[in-house]
Design an enzyme around this catalytic site. Structure first.
Site, PDB file in Angstrom:
ATOM      1  N   TYR A   1       0.822  -1.205   0.000  1.00  0.00           N
ATOM      2  CA  TYR A   1       0.000   0.000   0.000  1.00  0.00           C
ATOM      3  C   TYR A   1       0.860   1.261   0.000  1.00  0.00           C
ATOM      4  CZ  TYR A   1      -4.588  -2.135   0.761  1.00  0.00           C
ATOM      5  OH  TYR A   1      -5.763  -2.822   0.610  1.00  0.00           O
TER       6      TYR A   1
ATOM      7  N   LYS B   1       3.705 -15.525   2.229  1.00  0.00           N
ATOM      8  CA  LYS B   1       3.915 -16.223   0.957  1.00  0.00           C
ATOM      9  C   LYS B   1       5.416 -16.460   0.860  1.00  0.00           C
ATOM     10  CE  LYS B   1       2.364 -17.779  -3.049  1.00  0.00           C
ATOM     11  NZ  LYS B   1       1.496 -18.975  -3.180  1.00  0.00           N
TER      12      LYS B   1
ATOM     13  N   ASP C   1      -2.513 -18.358   0.124  1.00  0.00           N
ATOM     14  CA  ASP C   1      -3.481 -19.035  -0.755  1.00  0.00           C
ATOM     15  C   ASP C   1      -4.159 -20.182  -0.007  1.00  0.00           C
ATOM     16  OD1 ASP C   1      -1.009 -20.313  -0.693  1.00  0.00           O
ATOM     17  OD2 ASP C   1      -1.059 -20.954  -2.788  1.00  0.00           O
TER      18      ASP C   1
ATOM     19  N   ASP D   1      -6.136  -7.326   4.001  1.00  0.00           N
ATOM     20  CA  ASP D   1      -7.263  -6.695   3.326  1.00  0.00           C
ATOM     21  C   ASP D   1      -8.144  -7.768   2.704  1.00  0.00           C
ATOM     22  OD1 ASP D   1      -8.845  -4.651   2.107  1.00  0.00           O
ATOM     23  OD2 ASP D   1      -7.775  -5.011   0.228  1.00  0.00           O
TER      24      ASP D   1
ATOM     25  N   ASP E   1     -11.960  -9.525   4.336  1.00  0.00           N
ATOM     26  CA  ASP E   1     -13.250  -9.522   3.625  1.00  0.00           C
ATOM     27  C   ASP E   1     -13.796 -10.946   3.518  1.00  0.00           C
ATOM     28  OD1 ASP E   1     -13.198  -6.770   3.181  1.00  0.00           O
ATOM     29  OD2 ASP E   1     -13.806  -6.956   1.075  1.00  0.00           O
TER      30      ASP E   1
END
Ligand code: IPM
Ligand code: MG
Length: 369
Positions: free
Chosen positions: A145, A195, A227, A251, A255
């Site tokens: 970001y 990751k 993942d 983020d 959700d």
């Protein structure tokens, strides 16, 4: 009497209508618990642009600086985005700016599926197990970001977009401490997301979190690739207690986790900086967006905003009893069958479809009781 200053920035879309309900709930708790809240409203987002030419008007920023906490609605109206440069749009110019400006590096997103809303969860009852109760701890001021360089440039034959993922050891350490401390007060399990099979950032993240973890021997730590975590949330969400994520992974996974709690309209969040004594300056916002399609129609679910106000009482003002009272009042309102459209199922016995105001009113009534 304890006294606190709150900057209430409702923003765009459904922001103003859900903010109104949250303020009423705060006013109800104020009376019951005997503290004083000085709540000042100010424009932000497109409302700020329309009023003062900027998504974060100077007066709004000054109010935030003079306050003990910020209660935030939501900002952004994608339809209007093409009319101004991307750097001036509310997401970057207001939301990300405030996060950075106030050093709000720790974002807490508690995902809890109340038993009464089991029908609103997309998973089968079997997968919901004994109940879903996850805290997503998201790093909020680093990673892709904010990493530099961040730009789009012309190259022969086209253009090239660059975002940079960057984390330093101290940035990972401080968010890891927040996550371990939260886990210690919960079921003592921390799953750190990365990751590490592909990203340098992932390798460093895993190394640093493991090292910090040695200071918290009572917390069981494991690591999961992002993942796989996305998949595990759907297959077996009950395995998770605290999820620790870097900014963008957090983020996305928050959700996804919110959907498990029935609706994004149920998910509050707290964004905190470094703690100072018993209380911490904080920024509190629902995790859902501005939902322009339902704005101004008395359809939005105000619960995420109301629960964000409860988090504010707890984390910024150490008003624990009042925070618990608001959370209990929300549960009462739900148990009584009140359902905004996002959590309504016509097949559910005893459920009654209500609007934003009625849901807020039900919570206010339950606080008074
Ligand atoms: C969130 C939102 C923001 C984010 C957007 C609006 C910039 O999705 O708080 O999760 O990506 O952080
Ligand atoms: Mg998001």
């Amino acid at each position: 009497m304890k006294q606190f200053k709150i900057a209430a920035l409702a923003g765009d879309g459904i922001g103003p209508e859900v903010m109104r309900e949250a303020i009423q709930v705060l006013r109800a708790t104020e009376k019951t618990f005997g503290f004083k809240l000085e709540i000042t409203e100010a424009a932000v987002g497109w409302a700020g642009i329309d009023q003062a030419g900027k998504a974060l008007p100077d007066a709004t920023l000054a109010l935030c600086r003079a306050s003990d906490a910020i209660l935030f609605g939501s900002v952004g109206l994608p339809d209007r985005d093409p009319t101004i440069p991307k750097e001036e749009r509310p997401e970057r110019a207001a939301l990300l700016r405030i996060r950075k400006e106030f050093g709000l590096f720790a974002n807490l997103r508690p995902v809890h599926l109340p038993k009464a809303l089991a029908h609103a969860c997309p998973l089968t009852a079997e997968r919901q197990g004994g109940g879903i109760d996850i805290l997503v701890v998201r790093e909020l001021t680093g990673g892709m970001y904010f990493g530099q360089p961040k730009k789009t440039e012309d190259i022969p034959g086209g253009r090239r977009a660059i975002d940079t993922m960057v984390y330093t050891t101290p940035e990972i350490e401080r968010i890891a401490h927040v996550a371990f401390q939260a886990a210690r007060l919960r079921r003592k399990k921390l799953t750190s997301i990365d990751k590490a099979n592909v990203l340098e950032n992932g390798i460093l993240w895993r190394e640093v979190v493991t090292r910090v973890g040695r200071q918290y021997p009572e917390v069981a730590l494991d690591h999961m690739f992002v993942d796989n975590a996305a998949m595990q949330l759907m297959l077996r969400p009950t395995q998770f207690d605290v999820l620790l994520c870097e900014n963008m992974f957090g983020d996305i996974l928050s959700d996804e986790a919110a959907a498990l709690a029935g609706s994004l309209g149920m998910l509050p969040s707290a964004s905190l900086g470094a703690a100072s004594g018993e209380s911490t300056f904080g920024f509190y916002e629902p995790a859902g967006g501005t939902a322009p399609d339902i704005a101004g129609k008395n359809l939005a679910n105000p619960i995420a905003q109301i629960l964000s106000a409860a988090l504010m009482l707890r984390h910024s003002f150490a008003l624990h009893d009042a925070a618990v009272a608001i959370e209990a009042a929300v549960t009462t309102a739900i148990l009584a069958g009140n359902r905004t459209g996002d959590i309504f199922n016509p097949l559910e016995a005893g459920a009654r479809k209500v609007g934003t105001r009625e849901m807020g009113g039900a919570v206010v009534a339950a606080v008074h009781r």
